[in-house]
Design a protein around this motif. Structure first.
Motif, PDB file in Angstrom:
ATOM      1  N   PRO B 100       0.930  -1.082  -0.111  1.00  0.00           N
ATOM      2  CA  PRO B 100      -0.119  -0.037  -0.144  1.00  0.00           C
ATOM      3  C   PRO B 100       0.894   1.324  -0.006  1.00  0.00           C
ATOM      4  CG  PRO B 100       0.140  -0.805   2.209  1.00  0.00           C
ATOM      5  CD  PRO B 100       0.715  -1.918   1.167  1.00  0.00           C
ATOM      6  N   PHE B 101       0.392   2.470  -0.189  1.00  0.00           N
ATOM      7  CA  PHE B 101       1.082   3.807  -0.087  1.00  0.00           C
ATOM      8  C   PHE B 101       1.563   3.825   1.241  1.00  0.00           C
ATOM      9  CE2 PHE B 101       0.335   5.036  -3.887  1.00  0.00           C
ATOM     10  CZ  PHE B 101      -0.286   6.106  -4.461  1.00  0.00           C
ATOM     11  N   ARG B 102       2.844   4.091   1.543  1.00  0.00           N
ATOM     12  CA  ARG B 102       3.375   3.842   2.861  1.00  0.00           C
ATOM     13  C   ARG B 102       3.609   5.348   3.369  1.00  0.00           C
ATOM     14  NH1 ARG B 102       3.175  -1.300   4.567  1.00  0.00           N
ATOM     15  NH2 ARG B 102       4.511  -2.756   3.298  1.00  0.00           N
ATOM     16  N   SER B 103       2.924   5.481   4.659  1.00  0.00           N
ATOM     17  CA  SER B 103       3.255   6.885   5.203  1.00  0.00           C
ATOM     18  C   SER B 103       2.683   6.568   6.765  1.00  0.00           C
ATOM     19  CB  SER B 103       2.462   8.106   4.591  1.00  0.00           C
ATOM     20  OG  SER B 103       2.500   8.962   5.635  1.00  0.00           O
ATOM     21  N   GLY B 104       3.183   7.246   7.696  1.00  0.00           N
ATOM     22  CA  GLY B 104       2.808   7.237   8.947  1.00  0.00           C
ATOM     23  C   GLY B 104       1.593   7.859   8.931  1.00  0.00           C
ATOM     24  N   ALA B 105       1.165   8.707   8.263  1.00  0.00           N
ATOM     25  CA  ALA B 105      -0.118   9.442   8.250  1.00  0.00           C
ATOM     26  C   ALA B 105      -1.051   8.727   7.629  1.00  0.00           C
ATOM     27  CB  ALA B 105       0.098  10.764   7.775  1.00  0.00           C
ATOM     28  N   ALA B 166       3.659   9.323  -0.195  1.00  0.00           N
ATOM     29  CA  ALA B 166       4.369   7.711  -0.489  1.00  0.00           C
ATOM     30  C   ALA B 166       5.644   8.018  -1.263  1.00  0.00           C
ATOM     31  CB  ALA B 166       3.426   6.786  -1.100  1.00  0.00           C
ATOM     32  N   ALA B 167       6.053   8.589  -1.921  1.00  0.00           N
ATOM     33  CA  ALA B 167       7.282   8.728  -2.416  1.00  0.00           C
ATOM     34  C   ALA B 167       8.151   9.501  -1.498  1.00  0.00           C
ATOM     35  CB  ALA B 167       7.289   9.203  -4.040  1.00  0.00           C
ATOM     36  N   CYS B 168       7.967  10.305  -0.817  1.00  0.00           N
ATOM     37  CA  CYS B 168       8.631  11.056  -0.061  1.00  0.00           C
ATOM     38  C   CYS B 168       9.457  10.638   1.064  1.00  0.00           C
ATOM     39  CB  CYS B 168       7.965  12.428   0.597  1.00  0.00           C
ATOM     40  SG  CYS B 168       9.060  13.744   1.216  1.00  0.00           S
ATOM     41  N   PRO B 169      10.910  10.543   1.134  1.00  0.00           N
ATOM     42  CA  PRO B 169      11.593   9.970   2.194  1.00  0.00           C
ATOM     43  C   PRO B 169      11.422  10.667   3.484  1.00  0.00           C
ATOM     44  CG  PRO B 169      13.031  10.775   0.238  1.00  0.00           C
ATOM     45  CD  PRO B 169      11.747  11.303   0.013  1.00  0.00           C
ATOM     46  N   ASN B 170      10.834  12.019   3.424  1.00  0.00           N
ATOM     47  CA  ASN B 170      10.458  12.571   4.754  1.00  0.00           C
ATOM     48  C   ASN B 170       8.908  12.440   5.001  1.00  0.00           C
ATOM     49  OD1 ASN B 170      12.860  13.607   4.875  1.00  0.00           O
ATOM     50  ND2 ASN B 170      12.373  15.726   3.804  1.00  0.00           N
ATOM     51  N   GLY B 171       8.518  11.755   4.205  1.00  0.00           N
ATOM     52  CA  GLY B 171       6.844  11.694   4.404  1.00  0.00           C
ATOM     53  C   GLY B 171       6.215  12.683   4.324  1.00  0.00           C
ATOM     54  N   ALA B 172       6.495  13.708   3.701  1.00  0.00           N
ATOM     55  CA  ALA B 172       5.925  15.347   3.687  1.00  0.00           C
ATOM     56  C   ALA B 172       4.758  15.195   2.674  1.00  0.00           C
ATOM     57  CB  ALA B 172       6.909  16.039   3.234  1.00  0.00           C
TER      58      ALA B 172
ATOM     59  N   PRO C  99       7.945   2.798   9.441  1.00  0.00           N
ATOM     60  CA  PRO C  99       9.074   1.975   9.312  1.00  0.00           C
ATOM     61  C   PRO C  99       9.642   1.437   7.677  1.00  0.00           C
ATOM     62  CG  PRO C  99       7.034   0.873  10.051  1.00  0.00           C
ATOM     63  CD  PRO C  99       6.801   2.221   9.837  1.00  0.00           C
ATOM     64  N   HIS C 100       8.744   1.869   6.806  1.00  0.00           N
ATOM     65  CA  HIS C 100       8.848   1.321   5.334  1.00  0.00           C
ATOM     66  C   HIS C 100       9.736   2.618   4.608  1.00  0.00           C
ATOM     67  CE1 HIS C 100       6.385  -1.914   5.823  1.00  0.00           C
ATOM     68  NE2 HIS C 100       5.579  -1.305   6.701  1.00  0.00           N
ATOM     69  N   LYS C 101      11.002   2.347   4.415  1.00  0.00           N
ATOM     70  CA  LYS C 101      11.844   3.643   3.897  1.00  0.00           C
ATOM     71  C   LYS C 101      11.350   3.677   2.390  1.00  0.00           C
ATOM     72  CE  LYS C 101      13.631   4.447   7.619  1.00  0.00           C
ATOM     73  NZ  LYS C 101      12.482   5.246   8.257  1.00  0.00           N
TER      74      LYS C 101
END
Lengths: 564, 254, 228
Positions: B100-105, B166-172, C99-101
């Motif tokens: 899935p799209f990865r993000s803490g948010a 989802a693409a941002c290394p900073n999750g922005a 956790p998923h880079k």
């Protein structure tokens, strides 16, 4: 139990516009949508929205074009209302942030569209629906304290109490939990039923839920035989190629390289009304002048449009042509054919969105006012959703002010919960799969209830639909869990599709004439003397469809022969 | 064509997820990625196994619902939505990782389905024009020059899919927020609330737990609507201007 | 002000401005260092005179080395703001990402290694100060005030030359992304200037690096001879 003045099912353009209007009128509003609001199918609307804004234009001209486009089946009082209120609505949209296209001088640009006597279509490249839907949703968020959103909630039934609509039962898609919602007024804005057909331009969610809900609650459906086949859908997969392409000047060519629309509609040619163009294309195909690998297509030649203009105003089609057909539309024609696109019919309403069932309203594609009659003009649907969405919202809010909140028991919830449990409990492998039944329904409807129909084909279709209804009773679902169970919803949606399909076929059989989108090869002439009336379908006590009629309201324009 | 798929499987939000391996063959090269998943699901169902949950709707790239990360790239290898990604773009026999799209948010709801309502809450803070009811001004009275209109339209084309996050290394969520601010801050009717809008949206964006921008530019590389990085520059400018004022934030004004 | 610092954009703007201050210093320092290229003189190297001038600037009104100390304090503050800001932003990013880079899709090597090059630059700066300012790393002869001589002896050792080359390369990498990133964060980048600013960042880094490296390289290769 949630209780609101106005409860709206469906959060596309009509639903959101209704919510905004009701909230601004001071009502408490709830919006239930089975998908996140900006994923509603309105987002895919491409070409534009009609309004007589130009100085040299007049709403009466717009109204006449619409009446003529409807093949005189449209109710002219409703059409007048829609066209007269259109300019103000477009101004309102522009003001809240819809980025309508501007010409080189920075003024609002209007493009040509099918069946219009003058350019009057305001547009946002070819993503007009997306632009309007997102801006409306932003307004909905702005009124977040007055509008409760229930996103990804599926409405399973309407609650009818004392002869009026008192609320709904709905299921939270994420968790599987069910709830009863009480409301003083309920507005259906669930969209069309394109998934009855395969292929269709409609998304997976267009399963006729609202039409079925109303039908099962005893409200009449009207003009269900009027199903629009859009002239330009991609042969590969049925994707819509907007009418805007023809508006920009694209040509339709047959295998002989002939611009055949000259013969069928000498005046408007490619921009005649959609039913006329679709029939012309189908005739060319049936008579052996089709193109493409199986000869079942027609060339849409966009190369005649200046390349710069194509890249500016038809971006999505450039992408679709490249990704799905492997074609650069600025260099070669694409192959298209007529495909199911819109249902003119729906739940019968008056000009305020009221259905005959007290407390129940409907607006948008789910409703039949009727402004589109036998055939809808391009760019009138976006207008229809907004005008009647707003009117339904305002009227429902006003009605709520003078009504007490109905008392609703939780019994209907238990009924629906039991129904769903029964679906989940069906033994696996005993019946056909939901997807197979849906596939057969789609191909059957597309063969017999399409551009050209006849008695034999329609009877076959009716038999198939009835058989499929029985098979659907035992169709098992794969996912038996509660969290985000899309399969059980698919089974419920299949039931809605079959109800709508039955109504469509029964109406098509009943109308023994050709008018608008309905063309019967066994009754090829339009017969005003006998058939200038709407056909209604209401559910009988024992669940069978009962046919009725409703008069067509005529104000200024007497029916005449329709020529483009 | 045949493929080995490693698909993220998670029963619900609070449970642990893991990758599950599936082999699938007989796939038409012209099938879209989602059509391939449909095919896989049909076969899993026929074998009585658990199917994979994923979001989809229009299947034509405009609704923003599909949200798969394929081999680490949101939406897939080309800069288009997953529903417009075709199996012919993959090597026959390849192993493909699907998440899935990865993000803490964006918490995972189930398998490949995520909850992206954090984006709505950003918009709720001021991504709109505040109007009064009554007759609206004639749009032709405030002409919008074509260059500005183009910029606004480019920004307004956002479909809210969340691939940028989802693409941002900073999750922005800067591309998304920047698109909203660019859209409204350039329109004539967006001018009165220009300063407070940028500030309010940024406050909301930070409150939702999105990361900060350090200008990697990955977001614009995956955006299916090709929204340019310029909207982030615009957001930065507008924020700087807005940060100097002590206005009420737009969200509290009705 | 508190809201500004606590917002992600505000904090990044602070990082950008503090970075700009540090870069401004680098440019001035690099240009000042070029005085070494004038050679040993006759026991009176121009670079030595320059170093004295920096300390005597403003006397007798201002105390000895006043300007130098002001610059040092400003730099220290800028450094603290720069590092603190980035550390806080990285923490926020880690929480936001989960956790998923994120797989690199097209981001430049320079942008991906900012923390690495930043740490290297910091370590290098500490080393450099210990060598030529506090004269602590006296592996080679070091004498207060004899700048040209100190440089000459230090850069006869290959390992010092190597350390300086690596340190300056780290600076160049850091600046290549940092300059453009700061311009974007401060809102100076616009579509019609983007190319130019990216170009300026690349070439600026190269010029600064070349300017710095000219010194150790010239000593090591013998272009600059022994002190008088």
């Amino acid at each position: 139990m949630p209780a609101h003045d106005v409860l709206i099912i469906g959060a596309g353009l009509a639903g959101q516009r209704a919510a905004l209007a009701a909230a601004q009128a001071g009502a408490t509003v709830a919006v239930l949508s089975k998908v996140h609001p900006v994923r509603s199918h309105s987002v895919a609307a491409a070409g534009g929205i009609n309004a007589a804004i130009a100085v040299e234009d007049d709403w009466r001209s717009h109204a006449y074009d619409t009446v003529k486009g409807s093949d005189f089946l449209g109710d002219q009082d409703a059409i007048e209302v829609m066209c007269a209120e259109a300019p103000a609505e477009v101004l309102h949209l522009e003001h809240i942030g819809v980025t309508f296209h501007r010409d080189e001088t920075g003024r609002l640009d209007l493009r040509a569209f099918g069946g219009a006597s003058i350019n009057r279509t305001a547009y946002v490249a070819d993503i007009t629906g997306q632009a309007i839907l997102h801006v409306l949703y932003e307004q909905l968020l702005r009124f977040g304290d007055r509008i409760d959103r229930y996103e990804e909630w599926f409405t399973t039934s309407l609650i009818v109490d004392d002869g009026g609509c008192a609320g709904v039962v709905a299921r939270d898609v994420r968790s599987g939990a069910m709830e009863v919602f009480a409301a003083k007024s309920v507005i259906l804005a669930c969209g069309g039923a394109g998934q009855c057909f395969k292929p269709t331009t409609n998304g997976l969610i267009c399963t006729g839920d609202g039409m079925a809900l109303a039908y099962r609650a005893g409200a009449p459906l009207m003009d269900m035989e009027m199903v629009q086949y859009h002239p330009t859908t991609l042969v590969e997969n049925g994707f819509l190629i907007t009418e805007g392409a023809r508006g920009e000047g694209a040509h339709l060519l047959n295998a002989d390289g002939e611009r055949f629309m000259e013969r069928y509609a000498p005046s408007k040619r490619e921009l005649a009304s959609r039913d006329v163009v679709s029939r012309a294309e189908q005739t060319e195909i049936d008579e052996g002048r089709g193109v493409g690998p199986d000869g079942r297509g027609i060339y849409l030649d966009i190369t005649v449009v200046p390349r710069r203009r194509t890249l500016e105003a038809l971006r999505e089609i450039v992408n679709i042509g490249r990704d799905f057909a492997g074609v650069d539309i600025t260099r070669e024609p694409i192959v298209i054919r007529p495909g199911q696109h819109y249902v003119m019919g729906g739940v019968r309403t008056d000009v305020h969105g009221r259905t005959p069932l007290d407390g129940l309203y409907a607006a948008g594609e789910v409703a039949c006012v009727s402004v589109h009659g036998g055939n809808r003009l391009g760019a009138n649907s976006l207008l229809d959703t907004l005008i009647f969405g707003r009117r339904a919202g305002e009227h429902a809010a006003a009605r709520a002010a003078g009504t007490r909140m109905p008392r609703v028991s939780r019994a209907p919830l238990h009924d629906d919960a039991r129904r769903i449990e029964a679906i989940l409990a069906r033994p696996a492998g005993a019946g056909r799969r939901v997807s197979e039944i849906k596939e057969e329904l789609g191909t059957t409807m597309n063969r017999h209830v399409a551009v050209f129909r006849d008695e034999g084909g329609l009877r076959t279709a009716l038999d198939v639909v009835r058989r499929l209804r029985e098979e659907a009773e035992s169709a098992a679902v794969d996912d038996r869990g509660t969290v985000f169970n899309q399969d059980v919803l698919g089974a419920i949606e299949l039931g809605c599709l079959l109800d709508c399909a039955e109504a469509m076929v029964v109406s098509a059989l009943e109308r023994r004439e050709s008018r608008g989108a309905q063309f019967r090869t066994d009754f090829p002439r339009r017969d005003d003397a006998e058939w200038l009336k709407h056909i209604t379908i209401t559910r009988d006590g024992d669940g069978a469809p009962r046919i009725g009629y409703a008069p067509v309201t005529i104000t200024r324009w007497e029916p005449e022969e329709r020529r483009y | 064509m045949r493929f080995t798929l490693e698909v993220w499987t998670q029963a619900s939000r609070d449970e642990e997820g893991h990758f599950e391996r599936y082999d699938v063959d007989g796939i038409d090269p012209d099938a879209s990625f989602l059509e391939m998943l449909d095919e896989l699901n049909a076969r899993l169902a026929a074998e009585g196994k658990r199917t994979i949950a994923f979001d989809s709707d229009c299947r034509e790239g405009i609704c923003g619902m599909c949200s798969l990360t394929i081999d680490g790239q949101p939406h897939g290898p080309n800069q288009v939505t997953t529903c417009q990604t075709f199996m012919r773009d993959f090597e026959d026999g390849a192993t493909i990782r699907v998440e899935p799209f990865r993000s803490g948010a964006f918490p995972v709801v189930r398998d490949l389905v995520t909850d992206r309502s954090a984006l709505d809450r950003i918009v709720q803070a001021g991504g709109y024009v505040t109007t009064k009811t009554g007759p609206k001004p004639d749009p032709n009275a405030a002409p919008v020059p074509p260059a500005v209109q183009q910029k606004v339209m480019d920004a307004a084309a956002c479909i809210g899919c969340g691939a940028c996050v989802a693409a941002c290394p900073n999750g922005a969520a800067m591309l998304f927020t920047g698109a909203k601010v660019t859209h409204f801050n350039l329109l004539p009717q967006g001018q009165p609330e220009r300063a407070s809008r940028a500030r309010s949206l940024v406050l909301a964006m930070d409150a939702e737990g999105f990361g900060g921008c350090t200008n990697y530019g990955e977001c614009a590389r995956v955006c299916p609507q090709e929204i340019p990085l310029d909207v982030i520059g615009m957001l930065n400018r507008e924020y700087r201007r807005g940060a100097r004022r002590e206005d009420d934030t737009v969200g509290t004004r009705t | 002000m508190r809201e500004f610092w606590s917002s992600s954009i505000g904090k990044k703007i602070a990082v950008g401005i503090s970075g700009a201050i540090l870069v401004a210093y680098l440019v001035l320092h690099m240009v000042g260092n070029l005085n070494a290229l004038y050679g040993a003189g006759d026991g009176d190297a121009r670079v030595d005179d320059y170093a004295h001038w920096l300390r005597e600037f403003g006397e007798p009104l201002l105390p000895h080395a006043f300007v130098l100390w002001v610059v040092r304090v400003v730099l220290l503050c800028a450094l603290v703001v720069h590092v603190t800001g980035i550390v806080q932003l990285r923490r926020r990013a880690a929480a936001a990402r989960g956790p998923h880079k994120a797989k690199p899709i097209g981001r430049s090597l320079a942008s991906r290694t900012m923390v690495v090059t930043g740490v290297l630059v910091l370590a290098f700066v500490v080393f450099h100060i210990l060598q030529f300012t506090t004269l602590t790393i006296d592996v080679t002869p070091l004498r207060e005030g004899a700048v040209y001589a100190n440089l000459y002896w230090a850069f006869q050792k290959w390992y010092f030359v190597l350390i300086y080359v690596l340190g300056v390369c780290a600076i160049a990498f850091h600046l290549r992304h940092g300059i453009w990133s700061a311009a974007q964060t401060l809102g100076y980048v616009r579509p019609n200037r983007d190319r130019a600013i990216r170009s300026a960042a690349t070439w600026g880094s190269i010029v600064i690096a070349a300017g710095f490296l000219s010194i150790p390289v010239c000593f090591w290769t013998g272009v600059l001879g022994a002190p008088a």
